[in-house]
Design a protein around this motif. Structure first.
Motif, PDB file in Angstrom:
ATOM      1  N   SER A  38      12.084  41.120 124.963  1.00 33.58           N
ATOM      2  CA  SER A  38      11.110  41.646 124.001  1.00 33.58           C
ATOM      3  C   SER A  38      11.773  42.068 122.689  1.00 33.58           C
ATOM      4  O   SER A  38      11.185  41.936 121.621  1.00 33.58           O
ATOM      5  CB  SER A  38      10.336  42.816 124.602  1.00 33.58           C
ATOM      6  OG  SER A  38      11.218  43.826 125.038  1.00 33.58           O
ATOM      7  N   GLU A  66       6.634  45.431 120.360  1.00 30.58           N
ATOM      8  CA  GLU A  66       7.807  45.265 121.218  1.00 30.58           C
ATOM      9  C   GLU A  66       7.621  45.996 122.547  1.00 30.58           C
ATOM     10  O   GLU A  66       7.937  45.467 123.615  1.00 30.58           O
ATOM     11  CB  GLU A  66       9.070  45.788 120.513  1.00 30.58           C
ATOM     12  CG  GLU A  66      10.313  45.642 121.352  1.00 30.58           C
ATOM     13  CD  GLU A  66      11.562  46.200 120.691  1.00 30.58           C
ATOM     14  OE1 GLU A  66      12.558  46.383 121.414  1.00 30.58           O
ATOM     15  OE2 GLU A  66      11.550  46.462 119.471  1.00 30.58           O
ATOM     16  N   LEU A  69       5.154  44.148 124.795  1.00 33.16           N
ATOM     17  CA  LEU A  69       5.804  42.977 125.394  1.00 33.16           C
ATOM     18  C   LEU A  69       6.760  43.391 126.514  1.00 33.16           C
ATOM     19  O   LEU A  69       6.812  42.741 127.563  1.00 33.16           O
ATOM     20  CB  LEU A  69       6.600  42.210 124.337  1.00 33.16           C
ATOM     21  CG  LEU A  69       5.908  41.067 123.645  1.00 33.16           C
ATOM     22  CD1 LEU A  69       6.884  40.342 122.736  1.00 33.16           C
ATOM     23  CD2 LEU A  69       5.283  40.097 124.611  1.00 33.16           C
ATOM     24  N   LYS A  70       7.504  44.457 126.290  1.00 29.53           N
ATOM     25  CA  LYS A  70       8.428  44.954 127.309  1.00 29.53           C
ATOM     26  C   LYS A  70       7.664  45.304 128.587  1.00 29.53           C
ATOM     27  O   LYS A  70       8.086  44.954 129.697  1.00 29.53           O
ATOM     28  CB  LYS A  70       9.171  46.184 126.771  1.00 29.53           C
ATOM     29  CG  LYS A  70      10.247  46.696 127.673  1.00 29.53           C
ATOM     30  CD  LYS A  70      10.978  47.854 127.018  1.00 29.53           C
ATOM     31  CE  LYS A  70      12.022  48.422 127.943  1.00 29.53           C
ATOM     32  NZ  LYS A  70      12.705  49.575 127.358  1.00 29.53           N
TER      33      LYS A  70
END
Length: 132
Positions: A38, A66, A69-70
């Motif tokens: 990510s 981010e 996504l992580k």
């Protein structure tokens, strides 16, 4: 004579032909998705990004994107990524479709990028489950 001709020809070979070819951003992104990376994906985000994951859709900051996504990669660990489609002929626009296989499901990842300050940045990212 042959030596001077060789030197003449070598002198006029464009240096760009001697350097390694530049990878396409969609190729790089496919690698990052396969690794569940990510951080490197987010490095390519615009300052704000339209992020769609399933039914959730909103505009987020780079850092928020981010983190989302992580969390996605934690829930769906990637096992494989394949580039299904890419458009890289427009000097100001890139688009790619990556098929992302995870431990649980298969997803279609659509990435839209625009050229901003001489770099292609992701302005929209869609992650949709592939229906069988």
């Amino acid at each position: 004579m042959i030596r001077s001709l060789f030197i003449f020809l070598v002198a006029f070979i464009p240096i760009s032909h001697l350097s390694a070819p530049q990878t396409d951003i969609v190729d790089d992104l496919s690698t990052f998705f396969k690794a569940g990376d990510s951080k490197n994906i987010a490095k390519n985000f615009s300052t704000t990004i339209e992020l769609v994951i399933g039914d959730e859709e909103d505009v987020y900051s780079k850092l928020q994107g981010e983190q989302i996504l992580k969390d996605f990669f934690a829930k769906f660990p990637p096992t494989k990524s394949t580039i299904s489609h890419k458009i890289n002929t427009n000097p100001n626009y890139r688009f790619g479709v990556i098929i992302l296989n995870t431990a649980k499901d298969v997803f279609r990842v659509s990435v839209t990028m625009k050229k901003i300050n001489n770099s292609f940045l992701i302005t929209e990212l869609r992650i949709e489950q592939v229906k069988n």
